[in-house]
Design an enzyme around this catalytic site. Structure first.
Site, PDB file in Angstrom:
ATOM      1  N   TYR A 114      73.220  44.388  11.668  1.00 22.87           N
ATOM      2  CA  TYR A 114      73.599  44.801  13.032  1.00 22.87           C
ATOM      3  C   TYR A 114      74.435  46.089  12.978  1.00 22.87           C
ATOM      4  O   TYR A 114      74.432  46.881  13.915  1.00 22.87           O
ATOM      5  CB  TYR A 114      74.459  43.725  13.704  1.00 22.87           C
ATOM      6  CG  TYR A 114      73.764  42.459  14.174  1.00 22.87           C
ATOM      7  CD1 TYR A 114      72.407  42.242  13.970  1.00 22.87           C
ATOM      8  CD2 TYR A 114      74.496  41.485  14.841  1.00 22.87           C
ATOM      9  CE1 TYR A 114      71.805  41.063  14.412  1.00 22.87           C
ATOM     10  CE2 TYR A 114      73.898  40.315  15.294  1.00 22.87           C
ATOM     11  CZ  TYR A 114      72.550  40.106  15.075  1.00 22.87           C
ATOM     12  OH  TYR A 114      71.968  38.946  15.520  1.00 22.87           O
ATOM     13  N   GLY A 115      75.184  46.229  11.905  1.00 23.36           N
ATOM     14  CA  GLY A 115      76.179  47.314  11.819  1.00 23.36           C
ATOM     15  C   GLY A 115      75.588  48.702  11.740  1.00 23.36           C
ATOM     16  O   GLY A 115      76.311  49.689  11.763  1.00 23.36           O
ATOM     17  N   CYS A 118      80.749  37.309  13.900  1.00 22.43           N
ATOM     18  CA  CYS A 118      80.278  38.642  13.522  1.00 22.43           C
ATOM     19  C   CYS A 118      81.161  39.658  14.241  1.00 22.43           C
ATOM     20  O   CYS A 118      81.194  39.681  15.480  1.00 22.43           O
ATOM     21  CB  CYS A 118      78.816  38.781  13.962  1.00 22.43           C
ATOM     22  SG  CYS A 118      78.133  40.409  13.686  1.00 22.43           S
ATOM     23  N   THR A 120      80.780  42.847  14.360  1.00 28.77           N
ATOM     24  CA  THR A 120      79.958  43.874  15.004  1.00 28.77           C
ATOM     25  C   THR A 120      79.447  43.370  16.360  1.00 28.77           C
ATOM     26  O   THR A 120      79.539  44.079  17.368  1.00 28.77           O
ATOM     27  CB  THR A 120      78.757  44.224  14.085  1.00 28.77           C
ATOM     28  OG1 THR A 120      79.248  44.447  12.763  1.00 28.77           O
ATOM     29  CG2 THR A 120      78.035  45.450  14.569  1.00 28.77           C
ATOM     30  N   CYS A 144      84.242  42.408   8.224  1.00 31.70           N
ATOM     31  CA  CYS A 144      82.841  41.983   8.391  1.00 31.70           C
ATOM     32  C   CYS A 144      82.753  40.630   7.703  1.00 31.70           C
ATOM     33  O   CYS A 144      83.261  40.461   6.591  1.00 31.70           O
ATOM     34  CB  CYS A 144      81.905  42.994   7.727  1.00 31.70           C
ATOM     35  SG  CYS A 144      80.200  42.380   7.531  1.00 31.70           S
ATOM     36  N   HIS A 158      80.468  39.108   6.259  1.00 33.08           N
ATOM     37  CA  HIS A 158      79.729  39.034   4.996  1.00 33.08           C
ATOM     38  C   HIS A 158      80.662  39.254   3.788  1.00 33.08           C
ATOM     39  O   HIS A 158      80.410  38.722   2.712  1.00 33.08           O
ATOM     40  CB  HIS A 158      78.630  40.101   4.950  1.00 33.08           C
ATOM     41  CG  HIS A 158      77.374  39.746   5.690  1.00 33.08           C
ATOM     42  ND1 HIS A 158      77.313  39.707   7.063  1.00 33.08           N
ATOM     43  CD2 HIS A 158      76.123  39.406   5.245  1.00 33.08           C
ATOM     44  CE1 HIS A 158      76.070  39.382   7.435  1.00 33.08           C
ATOM     45  NE2 HIS A 158      75.336  39.185   6.343  1.00 33.08           N
TER      46      HIS A 158
END
Ligand code: DGL
Length: 272
Positions: free
Chosen positions: A60-61, A91, A93, A202, A204
């Site tokens: 998405y980023g 998320c 983002t 983020c 992740h």
């Protein structure tokens, strides 16, 4: 606009379920939000969770805010149709691009977002130097600029866009040469400087926290927003009388990618 009460009432009639027993949806562009799900399960062990990783549309980023809003809205509609009692937008983002609009479109929905943990970082000493690792879109967004404005009096904030890091994690490259070379290249300019805190902006990145730590100056504290988001979710459910406090909770993981390995990777990250 969908009528949330109607959807939930229909869903309850179909399943015979009480609202309190419906799952909490957790949404991210892929396996990242599993780092938040881990905290959610720890803080609310009696809850049911429905995790949706949108790996098909990751990252998405590196999209526009309009694209991320559109994708997030469509994913939310699909989750509402399954029956959920709250949404955790795991998320950074998507929170920056979509949370405000979706809250306005679904005012009855409990929607919890996540943002880079600048607040706890700013409390680490006298005018700490804080490196903020996040996607390029998160760091460009109005939401992050406002957050940075709030804390730049008390801390020195250094935004660091990490294009490409989400892709490595989505591919399961959680250690090894390729990740190491990427992180070395990204973080070597900061290695011999004074950094008090590193914010993983983020969801992740906590999956490769130990690898990131190897490339940071000694003593830098690494922070992420997972636990704060889980506590806020618990608080919101309690306030709405929707917190499940007994019975066994379970987790269901779905992914938009046809690649089965994404589900296996998500399970592995959840149990780590
Ligand atoms: N995990 C997401 C975040 O927290 C975004 C990753 C992506 O770029 O897809 O920002």
């Amino acid at each position: 606009m969908l009528n949330l009460d109607l959807i939930l009432a229909e869903r309850r009639r179909d399943t015979g379920m009480n609202l309190i027993d419906l799952p909490i949806a957790v949404l991210d562009s892929g396996v990242g939000g599993i780092s938040v799900l881990r905290e959610l399960v720890r803080v609310m062990p009696n809850e049911h969770f429905l995790y949706f990783g949108d790996s098909k549309n990751a990252p998405y980023g590196e999209k526009t805010p309009e694209e991320v809003l559109h994708i997030t809205r469509e994913n939310l509609k699909a989750l509402l149709a399954r029956g959920i009692k709250a949404l955790v937008l795991a998320c950074n983002t998507a929170t920056g691009s979509a949370a405000r609009t979706l809250r306005a479109e679904y005012p009855e929905l409990i929607l919890i977002g996540i943002e880079p943990a600048l607040k706890p970082a700013s409390l680490l000493g006298d005018r700490p130097r804080v490196l903020v690792m996040a996607t390029p879109l998160t760091l460009r967004q109005e939401k992050f600029c406002a957050l940075m404005g709030r804390f730049s009096e008390t801390s020195e904030i250094l935004p660091l866009p990490c294009a490409g890091l989400v892709e490595l994690i989505e591919d399961g490259k959680l250690c090894g040469e390729e990740l190491d070379a990427y992180l070395k290249n990204l973080l070597s300019p900061h290695q011999n400087t004074k950094i008090d805190a590193v914010v993983l902006g983020c969801t992740h990145y906590p999956h490769v926290k130990d690898q990131i730590a190897k490339h940071l100056p000694h003593g830098a504290v690494i922070l992420d927003g997972g636990e704060g988001t889980a506590r806020e979710t618990r608080r919101r459910l309690l306030e709405a009388d929707l917190l499940r406090t007994e019975g066994e909770g379970h987790v269901e993981i779905l992914n938009s990618s046809n690649d089965e390995s994404r589900i296996a990777l998500s399970q592995m990250l959840l149990n780590r």
